[in-house]
Scaffold this active site. Structure first.
Site, PDB file in Angstrom:
ATOM      1  N   ASP A  73       0.821  -1.210   0.000  1.00 25.39           N
ATOM      2  CA  ASP A  73       0.000   0.000   0.000  1.00 25.39           C
ATOM      3  C   ASP A  73       0.857   1.263   0.000  1.00 25.39           C
ATOM      4  O   ASP A  73       0.468   2.286  -0.570  1.00 25.39           O
ATOM      5  CB  ASP A  73      -0.942  -0.003   1.200  1.00 25.39           C
ATOM      6  CG  ASP A  73      -2.085  -0.997   1.027  1.00 25.39           C
ATOM      7  OD1 ASP A  73      -2.254  -1.515  -0.093  1.00 25.39           O
ATOM      8  OD2 ASP A  73      -2.797  -1.254   2.014  1.00 25.39           O
ATOM      9  N   ASN A 150      -4.598   8.981   1.826  1.00 26.40           N
ATOM     10  CA  ASN A 150      -5.035   8.345   3.071  1.00 26.40           C
ATOM     11  C   ASN A 150      -5.409   9.351   4.154  1.00 26.40           C
ATOM     12  O   ASN A 150      -6.533   9.375   4.621  1.00 26.40           O
ATOM     13  CB  ASN A 150      -3.937   7.416   3.608  1.00 26.40           C
ATOM     14  CG  ASN A 150      -4.113   5.984   3.158  1.00 26.40           C
ATOM     15  OD1 ASN A 150      -5.043   5.662   2.432  1.00 26.40           O
ATOM     16  ND2 ASN A 150      -3.206   5.124   3.577  1.00 26.40           N
ATOM     17  N   GLU A 151      -4.432  10.150   4.583  1.00 26.76           N
ATOM     18  CA  GLU A 151      -4.714  11.074   5.678  1.00 26.76           C
ATOM     19  C   GLU A 151      -3.657  12.155   5.793  1.00 26.76           C
ATOM     20  O   GLU A 151      -2.538  12.010   5.301  1.00 26.76           O
ATOM     21  CB  GLU A 151      -4.808  10.336   7.018  1.00 26.76           C
ATOM     22  CG  GLU A 151      -3.489   9.923   7.645  1.00 26.76           C
ATOM     23  CD  GLU A 151      -2.897   8.649   7.096  1.00 26.76           C
ATOM     24  OE1 GLU A 151      -1.672   8.634   6.836  1.00 26.76           O
ATOM     25  OE2 GLU A 151      -3.632   7.671   6.936  1.00 26.76           O
ATOM     26  N   ASP A 180      -2.215  13.854  21.705  1.00 25.45           N
ATOM     27  CA  ASP A 180      -1.027  13.659  20.865  1.00 25.45           C
ATOM     28  C   ASP A 180      -1.207  14.225  19.465  1.00 25.45           C
ATOM     29  O   ASP A 180      -0.241  14.328  18.712  1.00 25.45           O
ATOM     30  CB  ASP A 180      -0.690  12.172  20.764  1.00 25.45           C
ATOM     31  CG  ASP A 180      -0.061  11.628  22.039  1.00 25.45           C
ATOM     32  OD1 ASP A 180       0.149  12.419  22.978  1.00 25.45           O
ATOM     33  OD2 ASP A 180       0.222  10.412  22.098  1.00 25.45           O
ATOM     34  N   ALA A 192      -6.545   2.806   7.612  1.00 25.87           N
ATOM     35  CA  ALA A 192      -5.118   2.967   7.869  1.00 25.87           C
ATOM     36  C   ALA A 192      -4.897   3.552   9.278  1.00 25.87           C
ATOM     37  O   ALA A 192      -5.379   3.002  10.260  1.00 25.87           O
ATOM     38  CB  ALA A 192      -4.499   3.840   6.776  1.00 25.87           C
ATOM     39  N   TYR A 193      -4.197   4.677   9.372  1.00 22.91           N
ATOM     40  CA  TYR A 193      -3.885   5.298  10.663  1.00 22.91           C
ATOM     41  C   TYR A 193      -5.164   5.574  11.454  1.00 22.91           C
ATOM     42  O   TYR A 193      -5.236   5.374  12.668  1.00 22.91           O
ATOM     43  CB  TYR A 193      -3.109   6.588  10.389  1.00 22.91           C
ATOM     44  CG  TYR A 193      -2.357   7.194  11.552  1.00 22.91           C
ATOM     45  CD1 TYR A 193      -2.385   6.635  12.831  1.00 22.91           C
ATOM     46  CD2 TYR A 193      -1.598   8.344  11.357  1.00 22.91           C
ATOM     47  CE1 TYR A 193      -1.677   7.208  13.873  1.00 22.91           C
ATOM     48  CE2 TYR A 193      -0.886   8.929  12.391  1.00 22.91           C
ATOM     49  CZ  TYR A 193      -0.930   8.361  13.658  1.00 22.91           C
ATOM     50  OH  TYR A 193      -0.242   8.932  14.685  1.00 22.91           O
ATOM     51  N   LEU A 195      -7.932   3.938  11.591  1.00 26.52           N
ATOM     52  CA  LEU A 195      -8.437   2.722  12.235  1.00 26.52           C
ATOM     53  C   LEU A 195      -7.639   2.391  13.487  1.00 26.52           C
ATOM     54  O   LEU A 195      -8.191   1.931  14.499  1.00 26.52           O
ATOM     55  CB  LEU A 195      -8.379   1.553  11.251  1.00 26.52           C
ATOM     56  CG  LEU A 195      -8.969   0.222  11.722  1.00 26.52           C
ATOM     57  CD1 LEU A 195     -10.459   0.358  12.026  1.00 26.52           C
ATOM     58  CD2 LEU A 195      -8.737  -0.861  10.668  1.00 26.52           C
ATOM     59  N   SER A 196      -6.337   2.656  13.460  1.00 30.71           N
ATOM     60  CA  SER A 196      -5.474   2.300  14.590  1.00 30.71           C
ATOM     61  C   SER A 196      -5.753   3.145  15.830  1.00 30.71           C
ATOM     62  O   SER A 196      -5.399   2.745  16.942  1.00 30.71           O
ATOM     63  CB  SER A 196      -4.002   2.432  14.194  1.00 30.71           C
ATOM     64  OG  SER A 196      -3.616   3.786  14.079  1.00 30.71           O
ATOM     65  N   ALA A 215      -4.931   9.807  21.108  1.00 31.22           N
ATOM     66  CA  ALA A 215      -4.741   9.797  22.563  1.00 31.22           C
ATOM     67  C   ALA A 215      -5.318  11.061  23.202  1.00 31.22           C
ATOM     68  O   ALA A 215      -4.597  11.824  23.857  1.00 31.22           O
ATOM     69  CB  ALA A 215      -3.259   9.653  22.916  1.00 31.22           C
TER      70      ALA A 215
END
Length: 296
Positions: A73, A150-151, A180, A192-193, A195-196, A215
């Protein structure tokens, strides 16, 4: 037909064999093949013989009917950045890991070429984010510096202290995210990020952005989905003089007095799928979505 090929410069031996088979197949079909110079040189060195190509190019000096991205990806995101406003449809051949974007098997590449010749495929348009620096003194080359499939993430820089990310939607205050940082994700980047950090999975063609705090210091801060017709203005407060911005993993350090303006890019990324492509099936395959041990 003209094909432009991009790829990851390190491939395992099995994938090298399939890459050679692909370029040989294209040559036999008398398809004009252009290959990115860095990929061409890396593959030629790894295989001991030059790949079959009609042209080797650098930068954005290429044209094609389709682009092939050979890797994971990350390689697909880099290919999309090179294609940019050309809007050439991209096919991702996976030699990486998960493969949400690079979803075709490199072993099946000759079959995919046959589909292209027969018109047996579909093209899906994906929206991108455009990011520009605003206010303050922006270094040359920073204003108008990037697009993301993506972002775009706003992050604290070299400190354990949290930052405050102030987000405005068409001039209307949305929230001050303390923590953060903040991710502004496209639907494509929702797996991607985004979802995490607990953001929602979004259908890739949905006309929206997702704002997901990283966070967060407050339990009331939750991911927010907004229409992609809005302009998002960002300012940052921090104990340090700088903060970090990443666009699909590309990192940039900005002074604290420089804000960001995010909006929908004036072009799209076009992705080639087989006719039976189904997003829910991809989720089930890649993330084991909705699969229970009782289904076994």
């Amino acid at each position: 037909m003209k094909i432009a090929i991009f790829g990851k410069r390190r491939q395992n031996p099995d994938d090298l064999r399939h890459i050679i088979a692909l370029t040989d197949c294209l040559a036999k079909l008398d398809i004009f093949v252009s290959i990115d110079r860095r990929f061409f040189e890396a593959m030629s060195q790894a295989t001991g013989t030059p790949l079959q190509a009609d042209d080797v190019f650098e930068g954005d000096d290429f044209s094609a009917d389709f682009c092939f991205s050979i890797g994971g990806d990350g390689t697909f995101l880099r290919t999309a950045r090179r294609v940019a406003a050309k809007e050439i449809p991209i096919i991702g051949f996976n030699t990486g890991h998960l493969g949400f974007l690079a979803e075709q098997s490199i072993a099946d590449a000759p079959r995919m070429v046959e589909r292209l010749l027969n018109g047996d495929y579909i093209v899906e348009s994906r929206s991108l984010l455009e990011g520009k620096g605003t206010g303050g003194k922006v270094k040359a080359g920073v204003s108008g510096w990037g697009f993301a499939l993506n972002e775009i993430a706003i992050l604290r820089q070299d400190t354990a202290s949290m930052i405050t990310v102030n987000a405005n939607l068409d001039g209307m205050p949305v929230a001050s995210y303390q923590g953060d940082g903040l991710i502004v994700s496209t639907p494509t980047g929702s797996t991607a990020y985004n979802l995490s950090v607990g953001g929602p999975i979004v259908q890739p063609t949905a006309p929206c952005w997702v704002l997901s705090p990283i966070a967060p210091h407050s339990l009331t801060m939750r991911p927010l989905v907004v229409a992609d017709s809005h302009v998002i203005d960002i300012t940052v407060e921090s104990r340090t003089d700088t903060y970090r911005v990443t666009l699909d993993g590309r990192s940039l350090i900005l002074p604290i007095n420089v804000g960001l303006r995010l909006r929908r890019a004036p072009f799209v990324t076009k992705i080639v799928h087989t006719p039976n492509h189904n997003f829910i099936e991809i989720l089930r395959e890649k993330l084991l979505w909705g699969i229970s041990k009782r289904d076994e």
